[in-house]
Design an enzyme around this catalytic site. Structure first.
Site, mmCIF file in Angstrom:
data_model
loop_
_atom_site.group_PDB
_atom_site.id
_atom_site.type_symbol
_atom_site.label_atom_id
_atom_site.label_comp_id
_atom_site.label_asym_id
_atom_site.label_seq_id
_atom_site.Cartn_x
_atom_site.Cartn_y
_atom_site.Cartn_z
ATOM 1 N N GLU A 164 -8.572 -74.893 15.106
ATOM 2 C CA GLU A 164 -7.715 -75.815 15.800
ATOM 3 C C GLU A 164 -8.808 -76.714 16.427
ATOM 4 O OE1 GLU A 164 -5.738 -72.829 18.116
ATOM 5 O OE2 GLU A 164 -4.515 -72.741 16.376
ATOM 6 N N HIS B 299 -12.897 -72.585 15.468
ATOM 7 C CA HIS B 299 -11.562 -72.147 15.221
ATOM 8 C C HIS B 299 -11.240 -73.422 14.555
ATOM 9 C CE1 HIS B 299 -7.286 -71.279 15.727
ATOM 10 N NE2 HIS B 299 -7.739 -70.103 15.796
ATOM 11 N N GLY C 101 -3.327 -64.414 17.287
ATOM 12 C CA GLY C 101 -2.708 -65.193 18.160
ATOM 13 C C GLY C 101 -1.718 -64.759 19.017
ATOM 14 N N GLY C 102 -0.411 -65.258 18.484
ATOM 15 C CA GLY C 102 0.954 -65.152 19.369
ATOM 16 C C GLY C 102 1.229 -63.454 19.498
ATOM 17 N N SER D 63 -1.160 -64.992 11.816
ATOM 18 C CA SER D 63 0.303 -64.437 11.855
ATOM 19 C C SER D 63 0.244 -62.896 11.432
ATOM 20 C CB SER D 63 1.187 -65.317 10.611
ATOM 21 O OG SER D 63 1.489 -66.560 11.110
ATOM 22 N N ASN E 195 -6.806 -63.844 20.506
ATOM 23 C CA ASN E 195 -7.048 -65.522 21.001
ATOM 24 C C ASN E 195 -5.932 -65.880 21.621
ATOM 25 O OD1 ASN E 195 -7.671 -67.858 21.166
ATOM 26 N ND2 ASN E 195 -7.650 -68.335 18.879
ATOM 27 N N TRP E 196 -6.020 -66.050 23.024
ATOM 28 C CA TRP E 196 -4.854 -66.253 23.685
ATOM 29 C C TRP E 196 -4.598 -67.805 23.761
ATOM 30 C CZ3 TRP E 196 -4.554 -62.711 28.648
ATOM 31 C CH2 TRP E 196 -4.079 -61.484 28.449
ATOM 32 N N LYS E 197 -5.593 -68.705 23.175
ATOM 33 C CA LYS E 197 -5.322 -70.007 23.046
ATOM 34 C C LYS E 197 -5.132 -70.793 24.620
ATOM 35 C CE LYS E 197 -4.471 -69.594 18.370
ATOM 36 N NZ LYS E 197 -3.677 -70.084 17.036
ATOM 37 N N GLY F 286 0.125 -69.617 12.998
ATOM 38 C CA GLY F 286 1.036 -69.917 13.992
ATOM 39 C C GLY F 286 2.236 -70.052 13.126
ATOM 40 N N GLU G 4 -9.597 -67.095 8.578
ATOM 41 C CA GLU G 4 -8.116 -67.609 9.228
ATOM 42 C C GLU G 4 -7.736 -68.653 8.344
ATOM 43 O OE1 GLU G 4 -7.825 -66.284 13.667
ATOM 44 O OE2 GLU G 4 -8.356 -68.511 13.544
HETATM 45 P P1 13P Z 1 -1.303 -66.494 15.170
HETATM 46 O O1 13P Z 1 -1.569 -65.007 15.071
HETATM 47 O O2 13P Z 1 -0.396 -67.021 16.313
HETATM 48 O O3 13P Z 1 -0.893 -67.012 13.680
HETATM 49 O O4 13P Z 1 -3.045 -67.201 15.501
HETATM 50 C C1 13P Z 1 -3.972 -66.984 14.601
HETATM 51 C C2 13P Z 1 -5.032 -67.502 15.310
HETATM 52 O O5 13P Z 1 -5.383 -68.647 15.356
HETATM 53 C C3 13P Z 1 -6.131 -66.681 15.887
HETATM 54 O O6 13P Z 1 -7.336 -67.325 16.351
#
Ligand code: 13P
Length: 257
Positions: A99, A97, A236-237, A215, A9-11, A175, A169
């Site tokens: 967020e 999600h 994500g990251g 993470s 997920n590249w946000k 993050g 999640e």
């Molecule tokens: P991180 O891997 O950066 O913690 O993000 C997880 C995420 O929100 C994937 O949707």
């Protein structure tokens, strides 16, 4: 056996040139992956969906959207509908999600509407659920997860395992560098699978992929994938770096040998 899903997920990261460079960096390595065992997914921002589909067209990577409008069509400036995503030939979209739940006030009901629109348009939702740190500390994790599942999937029919994926999640792990332990994640994945069994049936519950997100990185993914109910990661990251993304795919392949 369920496939392992390695979903990035590249946000709101990466511009046109970054997307191109990433695709170039992974394309040749991915062409040789045994599709029987692994499903790589990447979710870039909307403007780059079609580009990524083109750039990765001869690889097994599935391109996914990060979100979708709760409306089918109309005067909704800035929104993107499920039908539009489907017209690109996409098969997957993340929905719910944390967020979006936190920053855009998305309730379970809104997530449900989005999910139904995706399914009506033959897209497979990757439904995110997860508790905050406060909720975990108050011992409310199970209650919160069940509320989210009951709310988002209220009267939603699932006919086969391809209809949906679920991503657990925990908000406190996103993050933050603080990942859930394999055991903590497994406990919640089991709760989700048991809920699927009671709400649908055992065959579906056995087959629906349940991903963990929060993470995940090359260092910790093997421990998570060793758990019986963890079928992959929503990352994500660490998915933003081509070498780390490939590394996680290779670790996933190893874990199923
Ligand atoms: P991180 O891997 O950066 O913690 O993000 C997880 C995420 O929100 C994937 O949707």
């Amino acid at each position: 056996m369920r496939k392992i899903v390695i979903a990035g997920n590249w946000k709101m990261y990466k511009d046109l040139e970054d997307v191109r460079a990433f695709c170039k960096a992974i394309a040749s390595s991915l062409k040789t992956i045994d599709l029987g065992k692994i499903l790589p997914i990447l979710a870039p921002a909307y403007p780059f969906l079609a580009l990524m589909q083109r750039e990765l067209s001869d690889t097994p990577v599935q391109v996914a959207a990060q979100d979708v409008s709760a409306h089918a069509e109309g005067a909704f400036t800035g929104e993107v509908s499920a039908a539009m995503l489907s017209s690109l030939g996409l098969e997957y979209s993340i929905v719910g999600h944390s967020e979006r739940r936190a920053m855009h006030n998305e309730s379970n009901e809104i997530v449900r509407e989005k999910l139904l629109l995706l399914m009506d348009n033959s897209l497979r939702p990757i439904l995110c659920v997860g508790e905050t740190l406060e909720q975990r500390d108050a011992d409310d994790t199970k209650k919160v997860i069940l509320e989210q599942l009951n709310g988002c999937l209220r009267n939603v029919s699932l006919y086969n395992a391809d209809d949906i994926m679920i991503a657990y999640e925990p908000v406190w792990a996103i993050g933050t560098g603080r990942t859930a332990t394999g055991e903590q994640a497994q406990e919640v994945h089991r709760i989700i699978r048991t809920w699927l069994m009671h709400s649908y049936n055992e065959a579906l519950a056995d087959e629906i992929p349940i991903l963990y997100g929060g993470s995940v990185k090359p260092d910790n993914i093997a421990g998570l994938l060793a758990m019986p109910d963890i079928d992959g990661g929503l990352i994500g990251g660490a998915s933003l770096k081509a070498d780390q993304y490939l590394q996680m795919i290779n670790i996933a392949l190893e874990s199923r040998k």
